[in-house]
Design an enzyme around this catalytic site. Sequence first.
Site, PDB file in Angstrom:
ATOM      1  N   GLY A 103       0.792  -1.221   0.000  1.00  0.00           N
ATOM      2  CA  GLY A 103       0.000   0.000   0.000  1.00  0.00           C
ATOM      3  C   GLY A 103       0.824   1.269   0.000  1.00  0.00           C
TER       4      GLY A 103
ATOM      5  NE  ARG B 186      -5.832   6.826   7.189  1.00  0.00           N
ATOM      6  CZ  ARG B 186      -6.346   6.143   8.210  1.00  0.00           C
ATOM      7  NH1 ARG B 186      -6.901   6.781   9.234  1.00  0.00           N
ATOM      8  NH2 ARG B 186      -6.288   4.826   8.218  1.00  0.00           N
TER       9      ARG B 186
ATOM     10  N   GLY C 252     -13.277  -3.596  10.509  1.00  0.00           N
ATOM     11  CA  GLY C 252     -14.302  -4.559  10.128  1.00  0.00           C
ATOM     12  C   GLY C 252     -14.894  -5.257  11.339  1.00  0.00           C
TER      13      GLY C 252
END
Length: 479
Positions: A24, A28, A165
């Site tokens: 990734g 941020r 989640g």
Amino acid sequence: MTHSSGGAPSPADFRLDALILAAGRGTRMPSPRPKVLQTLLGETMLGLVYASVASLPEVDRVLTLVGHEADMVRAEAARCARRGPRPAGESRGEALCVEQTEQLGTGHALMCALPALEEGCGHVLVVNGDTPLLPSAALSRFVSGARGADLAFATLCLDDPGAFGRVVRDKAGGVAAIVEARDYDEARHGRDPHEINAGVYLLRVETARRLLPRLTNRNTSGEYYITDLAALAVAEGMSVLGLPVPADSGAWLGVNTPAELAAAEEHLRRRRVAELLSAGVLLHAPESVRVSPFAVVEPGAELCGPCEIYGDSRVAGGALVESHCVLCNAEVGPGARVRSFCHLESAEVGPACQVGPYARLRPGAVMEENSHAGNFVEMKKARLGKGSKANHLTYLGDAEVGPGVNVGAGTITCNYDGKNKHRTVIEAGAFIGSNTALVAPVTVGENALVGAGSVITKDVPREVLAVGRGRQVNLPRRA
């Protein structure tokens, strides 16, 4: 929980591969470096995660999924592999990387890794590369509890589950599904359980092979979620476990922002200090002591904060490191004293040596037993022999200094001619007067004396006096 599709392997023959998700961007975390290469106590997040999973006795191979800035992440994975610990199925220095050219979600990441995993031992532990606090002991307990399941994942109960989640369980307490936070609907899924998926999975490779083709990206994010495998596995009658892990949520959850990175680093620093104190290391002002998880500080060593000890540094028992020192991949021997404001990088300080204050030992510097490198002394690729002293304002570069040598204040080994580096040799018992320049390549013989203020451009034979300076002339002073 439904019936398992296969028998649980015995502890002795249970083997697995580890897959670190490190592809990734980390939007941020504003930095030119990928998020997993941000550091805590001098170590990258990827390096800390790699060490944690590689130390598990069940792990055969560690695979790193790369994507954003893939070459940078590959280079760090290779460094981690060279450093160790080394899993049983790998050769030292072997970095196994799989590329995810498009970042389409965690489920897509597992799809990209599946061909490499099919060459392995049948089970895979999946962890995120941004969980630097993940302790190997807790991870080992999770692996032990997950043996025999087709799919298992770690869960945490949080007062504020935020964007994590949610774990949905059936009336019997078994796992029904994992639902991403943005897709969670209380009208459909029931009251928010505050039990979240911690992002660590253990599954059979066969489970992934069967279920991954059925993943879709029909969700709010338009991504393929590894979490959707839970509901698919339940529907297939597979064994699915949601295993609660210790309540130290900071150890399991990812680091996504500069504030979270700072908090994680402080968490790791405190943990490391507690380990040192319990092992018998003497710490002064421990709230300002920073020690890498990979550094070794032996019982009986003494550290004065603030100080920083990074990389694979080693401080022996009986050694003292005073305040405002920085050590990086440096070794300090027993009984040595590193006085305040010293900087040691890839250097070796022998037993009973004295360093500083304000000394700088650069890569390749070696101090033999009971030698002294004093204030404002710099060494680079130089060896200071047993009992030798360079106590003030000296530069020793590309030099070999024998035992019992005294190097006067202001001495310089002139090792660079503009194109090449050259060595200076000072043999045993020699005395180098203050403010001397030794123009390499040059050798000063055993027990020779070099007069203060000399510029030495030729070899000095043993046991002679060498003077290389202009004759003093006194002239009338002008008014």
